[in-house]
Each structure stands twice: as structure tokens, then as C-alpha cells.
Scaffold this motif. Sequence first.
Motif, PDB file in Angstrom:
ATOM      1  N   THR A 225       2.434 -34.667  12.956  1.00 11.96           N
ATOM      2  CA  THR A 225       1.234 -33.930  13.363  1.00 11.96           C
ATOM      3  C   THR A 225      -0.019 -34.680  12.907  1.00 11.96           C
ATOM      4  O   THR A 225      -0.954 -34.866  13.682  1.00 11.96           O
ATOM      5  CB  THR A 225       1.252 -32.512  12.769  1.00 11.96           C
ATOM      6  N   ARG A 226      -0.046 -35.110  11.647  1.00 17.86           N
ATOM      7  CA  ARG A 226      -1.185 -35.879  11.135  1.00 17.86           C
ATOM      8  C   ARG A 226      -1.416 -37.138  11.959  1.00 17.86           C
ATOM      9  O   ARG A 226      -2.543 -37.460  12.334  1.00 17.86           O
ATOM     10  CB  ARG A 226      -0.958 -36.248   9.670  1.00 17.86           C
ATOM     11  N   ASN A 227      -0.338 -37.852  12.276  1.00 20.92           N
ATOM     12  CA  ASN A 227      -0.472 -39.081  13.067  1.00 20.92           C
ATOM     13  C   ASN A 227      -0.987 -38.798  14.471  1.00 20.92           C
ATOM     14  O   ASN A 227      -1.785 -39.571  15.002  1.00 20.92           O
ATOM     15  CB  ASN A 227       0.851 -39.839  13.108  1.00 20.92           C
TER      16      ASN A 227
ATOM     17  N   THR B 294      -4.794 -38.164  14.080  1.00 16.92           N
ATOM     18  CA  THR B 294      -5.574 -39.385  13.817  1.00 16.92           C
ATOM     19  C   THR B 294      -5.540 -40.332  15.013  1.00 16.92           C
ATOM     20  O   THR B 294      -6.528 -41.023  15.280  1.00 16.92           O
ATOM     21  CB  THR B 294      -5.108 -40.097  12.527  1.00 16.92           C
TER      22      THR B 294
ATOM     23  N   THR C 258      -4.973 -27.109   4.242  1.00 18.80           N
ATOM     24  CA  THR C 258      -5.049 -28.503   3.815  1.00 18.80           C
ATOM     25  C   THR C 258      -6.448 -29.014   4.121  1.00 18.80           C
ATOM     26  O   THR C 258      -7.102 -28.522   5.039  1.00 18.80           O
ATOM     27  CB  THR C 258      -3.969 -29.372   4.500  1.00 18.80           C
TER      28      THR C 258
ATOM     29  N   TYR D 231      -8.844 -32.581   4.642  1.00 16.81           N
ATOM     30  CA  TYR D 231      -8.906 -34.023   4.846  1.00 16.81           C
ATOM     31  C   TYR D 231     -10.351 -34.482   4.720  1.00 16.81           C
ATOM     32  O   TYR D 231     -11.271 -33.769   5.128  1.00 16.81           O
ATOM     33  CB  TYR D 231      -8.392 -34.399   6.246  1.00 16.81           C
TER      34      TYR D 231
ATOM     35  N   MET E 187       1.889 -28.999   9.141  1.00  8.06           N
ATOM     36  CA  MET E 187       1.160 -30.271   9.127  1.00  8.06           C
ATOM     37  C   MET E 187       2.117 -31.362   8.648  1.00  8.06           C
ATOM     38  O   MET E 187       2.106 -31.771   7.497  1.00  8.06           O
ATOM     39  CB  MET E 187      -0.074 -30.185   8.235  1.00  8.06           C
TER      40      MET E 187
ATOM     41  N   ASP F 232      -3.561 -30.182  -0.277  1.00 15.68           N
ATOM     42  CA  ASP F 232      -2.521 -29.804   0.669  1.00 15.68           C
ATOM     43  C   ASP F 232      -1.689 -28.687   0.064  1.00 15.68           C
ATOM     44  O   ASP F 232      -1.696 -28.474  -1.154  1.00 15.68           O
ATOM     45  CB  ASP F 232      -1.636 -31.008   1.013  1.00 15.68           C
TER      46      ASP F 232
ATOM     47  N   THR G  97      -6.036 -37.194   2.512  1.00 16.60           N
ATOM     48  CA  THR G  97      -5.736 -35.784   2.266  1.00 16.60           C
ATOM     49  C   THR G  97      -6.266 -35.459   0.883  1.00 16.60           C
ATOM     50  O   THR G  97      -5.859 -36.071  -0.100  1.00 16.60           O
ATOM     51  CB  THR G  97      -4.214 -35.535   2.308  1.00 16.60           C
TER      52      THR G  97
END
Length: 160
Positions: A6-8, A11, A72, A74, A2, A44, A41
Motif C-alpha cells: 500500500t505504501r509503495n 508513493t 500512521t 508520514y 497500510m 505507525d 514514517t
Amino acid sequence: MMTVETRNTITNELYKFLGIPVIPDDDDGEIPDYPYVVYSTTTDNNRKGHDSITFEDTDEGFMKTYANQVGTSYSFNAHSDSRDEAIETSYKIAEFFQRVGRDLLNQLGVAVTEVSPIQNRSMMLVDHYVRRQGLDVRFNYIDASTYPIDSIENTTITGG
């Protein structure tokens, strides 16, 4: 893994699905007009036991890989001036993580392990309510690191 990338990606795809801004909770930029979604987050690097260790002989030499399943969490909050709009947006967030986004997440090496029930997270600000509905999403991914290791080319064994 992550990563920030990857997060971007997640989202950004959620933004495309919802059609409204999806912003980090600690963003210093301007707050968008309603409706919008805020994420954070909450936990994590929740490691699941000990690392597995594997060795491989590659063209670059011997490599040692440490790997572990990591969790993790969110939190997603739909903000609106309408309670119903906030609830509907939260339903769509859940739909994205439970159904629509699963293939994308799989391609990224991320698995959704839990989508929490939707909760009322509204709050009073001086003289009016900020309508918020939200949910938490738990993800698992594999965190791996590979390092070269020295190999023994020759040795001499002497007896006593």
C-alpha cells in the motif's frame, strides 16, 4: 491495512503526479538530482482504543476477527537547490493528499485525516543550504486479523 505494498502504491502514484523521484529517507541508494522528495514514517500503529471482535460462521468454519482503526503519520520533504521550487513541490504534495489522490487512497482502504501546514525544513551543509520544504500527512486505516476458532459440536450436561 497500510502494508508495504500500500505504501509503495501511494508513493508511486505521488511520483507519477509530481514527475520527480519520491524516495525513503533511509534509502542507501544514490541521491537523485534535484528536485526530489524524501519521505519517512514518523509514527505507525497508533491504535484507537480497543479491538472490536466479531464472529462469523463461514464455509471454512467459525472465524473470529479482531479489528481496530489505526493511525500512521508520514513526513514528506521536497529537496531542491531553489527555495521556490521546494515550496511549489510541497504545494503539489499537499494537493495530491488533499484532492487528487483521495480516490486512490479510498480504494486502498486508507483515509487522510490531516495534512499539516508546509514548513521550512532547509538546513546548512558545510558551505551551502539544502532547500527543503515539507509537510506531514496523517492516515487512518483498519487493521484486521481473522483466525479460525474451534466450535463445540456436542456436549453433555449433567445435573447434580
